[in-house]
Structures are given as C-alpha cells and as structure tokens.
Design a protein around this motif. Sequence first.
Motif, PDB file in Angstrom:
ATOM      1  N   GLY A 402      19.318  13.798  43.727  1.00  7.17           N
ATOM      2  CA  GLY A 402      19.907  15.116  43.499  1.00  7.17           C
ATOM      3  C   GLY A 402      19.989  15.421  42.018  1.00  7.17           C
ATOM      4  N   TRP A 403      19.805  16.701  41.673  1.00 11.21           N
ATOM      5  CA  TRP A 403      19.896  17.172  40.290  1.00 11.21           C
ATOM      6  C   TRP A 403      21.165  18.003  40.107  1.00 11.21           C
ATOM      7  N   ASP A 404      21.677  18.058  38.875  1.00 10.19           N
ATOM      8  CA  ASP A 404      22.683  19.060  38.527  1.00 10.19           C
ATOM      9  C   ASP A 404      22.140  19.936  37.399  1.00 10.19           C
ATOM     10  N   LEU A 405      22.861  20.989  37.076  1.00  9.10           N
ATOM     11  CA  LEU A 405      22.380  21.959  36.095  1.00  9.10           C
ATOM     12  C   LEU A 405      22.403  21.417  34.673  1.00  9.10           C
ATOM     13  N   ALA A 406      23.067  20.289  34.444  1.00 10.37           N
ATOM     14  CA  ALA A 406      23.042  19.652  33.129  1.00 10.37           C
ATOM     15  C   ALA A 406      21.786  18.826  32.922  1.00 10.37           C
ATOM     16  N   GLY A 407      20.904  18.784  33.926  1.00  9.51           N
ATOM     17  CA  GLY A 407      19.663  18.039  33.807  1.00  9.51           C
ATOM     18  C   GLY A 407      19.778  16.580  34.180  1.00  9.51           C
ATOM     19  N   ARG A 408      20.883  16.191  34.805  1.00 10.60           N
ATOM     20  CA  ARG A 408      21.049  14.800  35.236  1.00 10.60           C
ATOM     21  C   ARG A 408      20.470  14.618  36.635  1.00 10.60           C
ATOM     22  N   LEU A 409      19.680  13.559  36.810  1.00  8.79           N
ATOM     23  CA  LEU A 409      19.140  13.189  38.110  1.00  8.79           C
ATOM     24  C   LEU A 409      20.005  12.075  38.676  1.00  8.79           C
ATOM     25  N   TRP A 410      20.590  12.302  39.850  1.00  8.45           N
ATOM     26  CA  TRP A 410      21.500  11.350  40.476  1.00  8.45           C
ATOM     27  C   TRP A 410      20.751  10.539  41.535  1.00  8.45           C
ATOM     28  N   LEU A 411      20.960   9.208  41.474  1.00  4.47           N
ATOM     29  CA  LEU A 411      20.292   8.293  42.396  1.00  4.47           C
ATOM     30  C   LEU A 411      21.315   7.396  43.070  1.00  4.47           C
ATOM     31  N   VAL A 412      21.075   7.109  44.349  1.00  2.00           N
ATOM     32  CA  VAL A 412      21.867   6.114  45.079  1.00  2.00           C
ATOM     33  C   VAL A 412      20.889   5.135  45.715  1.00  2.00           C
ATOM     34  N   ASP A 413      20.984   3.880  45.287  1.00  2.00           N
ATOM     35  CA  ASP A 413      20.119   2.821  45.804  1.00  2.00           C
ATOM     36  C   ASP A 413      20.927   1.982  46.790  1.00  2.00           C
ATOM     37  N   ARG A 414      20.484   1.936  48.038  1.00  2.00           N
ATOM     38  CA  ARG A 414      21.190   1.187  49.081  1.00  2.00           C
ATOM     39  C   ARG A 414      20.728  -0.273  49.064  1.00  2.00           C
ATOM     40  N   ARG A 415      21.414  -1.064  48.268  1.00  2.00           N
ATOM     41  CA  ARG A 415      21.085  -2.479  48.140  1.00  2.00           C
ATOM     42  C   ARG A 415      21.818  -3.294  49.195  1.00  2.00           C
ATOM     43  N   ALA A 416      21.437  -4.548  49.298  1.00  2.00           N
ATOM     44  CA  ALA A 416      22.064  -5.428  50.288  1.00  2.00           C
ATOM     45  C   ALA A 416      23.558  -5.568  50.028  1.00  2.00           C
ATOM     46  N   GLY A 417      23.970  -5.557  48.772  1.00  2.00           N
ATOM     47  CA  GLY A 417      25.383  -5.683  48.437  1.00  2.00           C
ATOM     48  C   GLY A 417      26.132  -4.375  48.389  1.00  2.00           C
ATOM     49  N   GLY A 418      25.481  -3.283  48.753  1.00  2.00           N
ATOM     50  CA  GLY A 418      26.130  -1.976  48.738  1.00  2.00           C
ATOM     51  C   GLY A 418      25.473  -1.043  47.737  1.00  2.00           C
ATOM     52  N   ALA A 419      25.892   0.207  47.761  1.00  2.09           N
ATOM     53  CA  ALA A 419      25.232   1.259  46.984  1.00  2.09           C
ATOM     54  C   ALA A 419      25.412   1.076  45.484  1.00  2.09           C
ATOM     55  N   LEU A 420      24.308   1.284  44.751  1.00  5.13           N
ATOM     56  CA  LEU A 420      24.329   1.342  43.294  1.00  5.13           C
ATOM     57  C   LEU A 420      24.044   2.786  42.901  1.00  5.13           C
ATOM     58  N   ILE A 421      24.979   3.409  42.179  1.00  7.42           N
ATOM     59  CA  ILE A 421      24.854   4.808  41.766  1.00  7.42           C
ATOM     60  C   ILE A 421      24.423   4.841  40.305  1.00  7.42           C
ATOM     61  N   SER A 422      23.460   5.700  39.983  1.00 13.42           N
ATOM     62  CA  SER A 422      23.011   5.816  38.601  1.00 13.42           C
ATOM     63  C   SER A 422      22.544   7.238  38.330  1.00 13.42           C
ATOM     64  N   ILE A 423      22.419   7.551  37.041  1.00 18.57           N
ATOM     65  CA  ILE A 423      21.861   8.833  36.630  1.00 18.57           C
ATOM     66  C   ILE A 423      20.677   8.567  35.714  1.00 18.57           C
ATOM     67  N   GLU A 425      19.016  10.433  32.619  1.00 15.66           N
ATOM     68  CA  GLU A 425      19.311  11.493  31.664  1.00 15.66           C
ATOM     69  C   GLU A 425      18.563  11.205  30.374  1.00 15.66           C
ATOM     70  N   LYS A 426      17.752  12.187  29.952  1.00 16.63           N
ATOM     71  CA  LYS A 426      16.948  12.039  28.735  1.00 16.63           C
ATOM     72  C   LYS A 426      16.081  10.781  28.785  1.00 16.63           C
ATOM     73  N   GLY A 427      15.559  10.515  29.971  1.00 12.62           N
ATOM     74  CA  GLY A 427      14.644   9.405  30.142  1.00 12.62           C
ATOM     75  C   GLY A 427      15.291   8.049  30.294  1.00 12.62           C
ATOM     76  N   ARG A 428      16.606   7.982  30.226  1.00 13.26           N
ATOM     77  CA  ARG A 428      17.303   6.699  30.337  1.00 13.26           C
ATOM     78  C   ARG A 428      18.064   6.626  31.657  1.00 13.26           C
ATOM     79  N   VAL A 429      18.106   5.432  32.242  1.00 18.89           N
ATOM     80  CA  VAL A 429      18.832   5.198  33.488  1.00 18.89           C
ATOM     81  C   VAL A 429      20.173   4.555  33.142  1.00 18.89           C
ATOM     82  N   ARG A 430      21.260   5.165  33.622  1.00 23.03           N
ATOM     83  CA  ARG A 430      22.599   4.645  33.338  1.00 23.03           C
ATOM     84  C   ARG A 430      23.369   4.510  34.652  1.00 23.03           C
ATOM     85  N   PRO A 431      24.010   3.369  34.889  1.00 26.19           N
ATOM     86  CA  PRO A 431      24.826   3.230  36.113  1.00 26.19           C
ATOM     87  C   PRO A 431      26.116   4.029  35.995  1.00 26.19           C
TER      88      PRO A 431
END
Length: 591
Positions: A402-423, A425-431
Amino acid sequence: MTRRLRAGLSVLVVLLAALTGCLSMPTSGTLTEVDDPGAGESEAPADIVVRPPQPGESARDIAVHFLDAMEASPISTKVAREFLSQEISSSWDPSLGTIVYGSRSAPTGAGTDRTAPVDVSIDLDDAGQFDSRGSWLGPLSKTDEPLQLDLPMVREDGEWRIAEAPNALIVRDAWFAERFDQVSVYFFNPAGEVLVPEPVYLPSGDQLPTYLVSDLVAGPSPELADVERGYFPAGTTVRPVTVAADGRAEIALQSDSSPPNARGAELMLAQLTWTLQQVPGIKYLQVTFNDGPLRLAHGTADQVPVKSSPEYDPTGSSAPSEPFALRDGLLVSGPLDDPVAVNGPFGRTRLGLRSIAVDPTGARVAGVGTAGDRVLVGPLRDDQSDTAKQVVDGATDLLPPGWDLAGRLWLVDRRAGGALISIVEKGRVRPVTIRGVSGREVQSFVVSRDGTRFVAVVRGPERDVLRQSRIQVSDSGRVSATPARTMPFDELLPSRISDLSWSSPIALLVLAEVTPGAVEVRPLPIDGSPSSGLPGGTIVSGRMRWLAGSPAPGEPWYAIGARPRSVVDSAGNELSRSLDGVDLRTLTYPG
C-alpha cells in the motif's frame, strides 16, 4: 466484577459542549414532550421540558430524575444542576464529556435514615464515552457487564441532593443520536501537505459551525501530536459563527499571537473550508483575525468559496479514479469492461507479479513477485527512468502493498515468526514496529492515503480482529506508530475476515463470509463508534475472497472470487464475463 463509575471522578473526560445523545425518550416521569407545530416540516427533534426536583422526593427519585433532566431539549443542563448539592453545583462541569448508554436499571441504594448519607446506584447497559471534542473513546463496560453509576446523596433543607456527580453529560444513546451529527474536523499531516479528517459527534443545528471551528482552533489531541497538526496560532478563540441568508459564514478569530503568515493563513483557511463545507447552507467564508481581515498571499479572506483547497484532498487531488489490475501479466487500467495497458514498464513487460499497488499521486507502481519474496517499483507512465527497479528481495510472503500520499510504500511480510512491517521511502527499506500487529498472523492490511492510519486484520485462535494504529512522523522525518487498538466490531462481524479496504477516508470496508455460499461487504467507522450513520452490509452470493474499494466518494467497490472466477460490484452487477485475461486477484484502486 462490575466496573464502577464513582461520581465525581474525572476519569471520564467526555463531551457535552460539543455533543448530545440519541435515545428513546421516556413518556413519563419528569420529561414532557412538547407539541411541535412544525412536525412533518422539519427533522429537528421535539422539545423536551424537564421538571426540577419536587418536594419530598426520595433519594432514588432524585437519582433517576437527575438523569432524566440531562435529556432536556434544546440541550441544557440548567435543571439537572438543581439536583446537586450546593457544594458541587457550581463546580460540576458536564461540558467535559458525554456518557451514552442503551438502557438503565432501577435505582438501588443502602441506608434509609432521614439524615444519614445514602448511596444510590444505577446500572447503565452498553455505556460508552466521548471526549470533550466529540471524539469516541470507546465502551465503558464489557458487553455482558453494565457500568455502575454511584450517586452519593446528602440532605439539604430536608431534601435529598446529589453530593458527587461525574463531570459529564449522561444520556441514552437514542436521545444522543437524534441531536448529534457525525462530522469531521480537518487537521493536516505533519508535513502540512494533506488534510486528515478526524470524526467527531457534535450537536446539530445552528450552533454546529461554532462547535466545528472551536474544535479546529483547539488543535489536535495531545496524543496525536506527531500524527497531525493544525495551523491556528496558539490561544486562538472564536466568537459564535453566524451564517447569513446568502450562505456566508462569518468567522471571527481572536488571539494574543501574531497573525499567521501567508502560508499559515492558507493552511488555516483550508482547514476551515473543508470542515465547514459539511454544514448545509454554507457557501462562502468571511474570516477575520483580531477584528481585521485575514490576509492571504493574494488579498483577504472576505468571500472564500467553501469548496476550496482541492489540492489538500485526503484522498489525493490527482489520484486516478479507475481501478488497476494485471491482464496477461501486464498492468491495465480503465473501465473494467475495456481496460487498456498503461504505457509504463509495468504495461509493456511481463514482470512476473502476483499483486500490485499504484501510488495515489498516479506516479509510481509497486509489484510483488509471484513467490511473494521481492518488490519492484517503477513509474506508472513513461518518464526518464523507464524501468522497474527491485527494492526488496528475500522476503517470505508479502501481502499486497500500500502507498500513502507522502510517497511511502508500506509492506507486510508474513514470516514464520509473525508479520514484519516496513516502509520503502527514498529507496531505503525501514522496519516499523506496531505493537499488536508486528509478530502476529496478519491476513490483510490497509494504510490511509493521508498516511496517518494503519489497519490490519489479525488472526486469532477463535476469531479475527481489526486493529488500528496511528502513524507518527517526527520533526526529523522518523516514522513510527502508536500501539494498535482492537476495534470493537465483534458483534457486527463473523469470526473470520477475508479482506479489508476503504469505503471513505473515515470508514473501512470489510469482506467476511457469513455462510459457505455468501459473503457480506460491510462499511465500518474508522473511530469504532456505534453510531456513524453508515449503511448496513451487502450480501453477495459466492465464495468471494478479495475486496477492492476506494476512499474517494462515488467509486464502486468490487468483491472478487477465485472459484468460480467472479467479480461483483457494489451495484450487484456480475462483471466476470467481460474480464477475459484479467487476474481478478490483482484488482485494486490506487493506494
């Protein structure tokens, strides 16, 4: 154990000055309905005249009639104050909040001595609270447990009076619903680039514009300091707002602070126009500041159309209005019966994707690879960088992003230990850690286009729950999130939720199976309140698994099934026959 509300405790900060309740009106006791000569011509609720304390009333009668007196109409607590002892009468402040309830028990109390203090208790079923701004704070008791209201009594001049009372208006929900409207107060995201609607419940009628502007000048709640902001100078107050016959609302602001600069005045005016355009009959604003005209970059705010400042639209002023999908591996958009491939890299090259998300500014696309382990980002249309670049690799099972109007791309990765949320932004991935969602089993999620709300479907052992977090952005640009709160919709939803989308900027859309052969698509208020005026759910036949919805007004939603291949829109039209080659699982609106 029953939760107790000890009268006089200000733990309940709920609203009166901005709110009223809706509830079934009693026809006996101290309330009297007054004939309304305009009945049938107006939707205004009937006047209710309440009686003051009567000589010789018992302590239990005083408690009951005190609650009755708070349901005066027009809204007034003058008579209710007469049931209080002299010691607390002047300090009681019902403007600090509102408590609403569904029904109440008969009063009970200990002590019968004519002079000894007596405690009277009344149970309130389905009790909830609003704050002084009109924001819903949530239920005050569990579903199967009433809220116990304690009203200690003393004798004054031979009559029983209440010695302690909560600083709140306490009314039945039916009374409240007839006299309060759900509206939105608009603040800005921290960057001052997009408006953020905050739903509130305020008294309807001529005073609604004044209540709305008062909420605006007060600014956001302190707990939302890094979520949203206002542009009214500190200490600003507003005189009662008047609306002329020609639709001009006159707003007189006062402050000890200096007048805002041109940019501040523009943003302040955008808050006013978006907030007041909800009031029927208002067409223009005339805004003064310290008895002089509010100065803008070009002129003054003398006759500002209420339909102004579209560039701050919380749904995105340039967001494409038509859905997107993959057809034969290529990104297409347009009417569902005749979509065409976009002319960017995603529309020319089959990139091996299983889900896509389009930036609500209409600039970029993100795609998740078929294995759910990688993310590609590229331009929606042709531009100087006509390629899609991989920004994530090595993930486990990525949900549709999902995107927001600030240009952040939101990701949810369903890992074996539970969801990892990250964005991204400006080419960098941040949890981004969201307590209550991170590390859990997440079925679906959405982010509001204004970038201030994150909502997820979290799977539980017996039922799924909706959890909402508010997105915070510090002055340095660091993104964080508040702990997620469980939204109280268990009674409205089946135990399992299939998918989640938006119905409006302040309403969700939820897809859930009600029987093996049918699903329900139901809008739900983003604040979790029980009275939002939203329509009921829509039953759709078939095994639908996915949902495509938009927060923009007037855009239809689509319920999507895998087997058999099917898609049904909000008008009940079956569209699958015209969608040859379209991967229905990828159908989505921008965001």
